[in-house]
Design a protein around this motif. Structure first.
Motif, PDB file in Angstrom:
ATOM      1  N   SER A  66      43.014  25.235  42.805  1.00  0.00           N
ATOM      2  CA  SER A  66      43.980  26.262  43.201  1.00  0.00           C
ATOM      3  C   SER A  66      44.000  26.500  44.712  1.00  0.00           C
ATOM      4  O   SER A  66      45.079  26.647  45.304  1.00  0.00           O
ATOM      5  N   ALA A  67      42.841  26.551  45.352  1.00  0.00           N
ATOM      6  CA  ALA A  67      42.815  26.839  46.784  1.00  0.00           C
ATOM      7  C   ALA A  67      43.495  25.738  47.584  1.00  0.00           C
ATOM      8  O   ALA A  67      44.287  26.012  48.494  1.00  0.00           O
ATOM      9  N   SER A  82      36.942  21.858  46.332  1.00  0.00           N
ATOM     10  CA  SER A  82      36.671  23.197  45.801  1.00  0.00           C
ATOM     11  C   SER A  82      35.361  23.773  46.330  1.00  0.00           C
ATOM     12  O   SER A  82      35.101  24.970  46.173  1.00  0.00           O
ATOM     13  N   ARG A 100      41.675  28.895  54.844  1.00  0.00           N
ATOM     14  CA  ARG A 100      41.507  29.824  53.718  1.00  0.00           C
ATOM     15  C   ARG A 100      42.604  30.877  53.701  1.00  0.00           C
ATOM     16  O   ARG A 100      43.102  31.263  52.642  1.00  0.00           O
ATOM     17  N   SER A 144      45.616  29.219  52.320  1.00  0.00           N
ATOM     18  CA  SER A 144      45.478  29.043  50.880  1.00  0.00           C
ATOM     19  C   SER A 144      45.800  30.332  50.145  1.00  0.00           C
ATOM     20  O   SER A 144      46.509  30.337  49.134  1.00  0.00           O
ATOM     21  N   ASP A 145      45.291  31.452  50.659  1.00  0.00           N
ATOM     22  CA  ASP A 145      45.554  32.744  50.023  1.00  0.00           C
ATOM     23  C   ASP A 145      47.051  33.050  50.002  1.00  0.00           C
ATOM     24  O   ASP A 145      47.581  33.549  49.012  1.00  0.00           O
ATOM     25  N   GLN A 202      49.000  31.263  47.127  1.00  0.00           N
ATOM     26  CA  GLN A 202      48.692  31.471  45.716  1.00  0.00           C
ATOM     27  C   GLN A 202      49.864  32.061  44.924  1.00  0.00           C
ATOM     28  O   GLN A 202      50.106  31.679  43.773  1.00  0.00           O
TER      29      GLN A 202
END
Length: 214
Positions: free
Chosen positions: A91-92, A122, A142, A145-146, A149
């Protein structure tokens, strides 16, 4: 802000956890000359929605899947190295791809990091290394990535509404073509779209189940 999938365009659904998605993208030069939009979706959510058990949950099927992926890679002459653990949480890294535009070149680079170099995105170390590869610091990767989502969740929900049931899947002309080995069928239907409207295709597509299944 998220955006809806444009279902009028050719779409290509993938998840970085899928070795067959990697193998299919490595054959990109064979794809129909159409502007397929790479569209990441969460395979585990697709399985959950349809009540399917993943291949990785059945030991003998899991081993066969890995062997089959390796066999196909060797058969096609595509470099292939399994990551150190599989399945992994993708997912990230898919959120990262989305916020970076998820174009074919970016997606291919991520797939190669995982399936050509055998890296696990991961883990903290693997994700940081991938961020560096893509020109981002770990913190920036990061954060990206957030941000991705919500779009990833929307992609998955809208893919399910289109009845996507696995990856890799092409969607062309309102029809789904699932699996790395479906590429010849995609090519044929891109050249001969009337085949899907043929009498026999319509007949078998409407067959009732002999077991009373939906």
């Amino acid at each position: 802000m998220t955006h809806a999938l444009d279902a009028t365009q050719p779409l290509w659904f993938y998840d970085f956890v899928s070795p067959f998605s990697y193998l299919l993208l490595e054959q990109h030069e064979k794809w129909p000359n159409l502007p397929f939009i790479p569209t990441p979706v969460l395979l585990r959510e697709i399985y959950r929605h349809w009540g399917q058990r993943s291949a990785y949950g059945v030991p003998a099927k899991r081993w066969f899947t890995y062997r089959h992926a390796l066999f196909r890679a060797e058969q096609l002459g595509i470099p292939f190295k399994m990551p150190p653990a599989h399945p992994f949480d993708s997912s990230a890294v898919m959120g990262l791809a989305l916020t970076m535009g998820a174009d074919t070149a970016c997606v291919r680079e991520i797939f190669r990091f995982i399936w050509r170099e055998g890296r696990d995105p991961s883990t903290a170390e693997g994700f940081a290394s991938l961020g560096e590869r893509l020109g981002l610091s770990d913190g920036a990767a990061r954060a990206a990535s957030d941000e991705g989502q919500a779009q990833l969740r929307r992609n998955t929900d809208e893919a399910l509404a289109l009845e996507v049931f696995g990856v890799p899947t092409f969607r062309l002309g309102g029809q789904l073509f699932w699996g790395e080995d479906a590429l010849p069928m995609v090519l044929y239907c891109a050249r001969t779209p009337n085949w899907l409207e043929s009498k026999e295709v319509k007949r078998i597509s409407a067959l009732p189940s002999g077991l009373g299944l939906d």
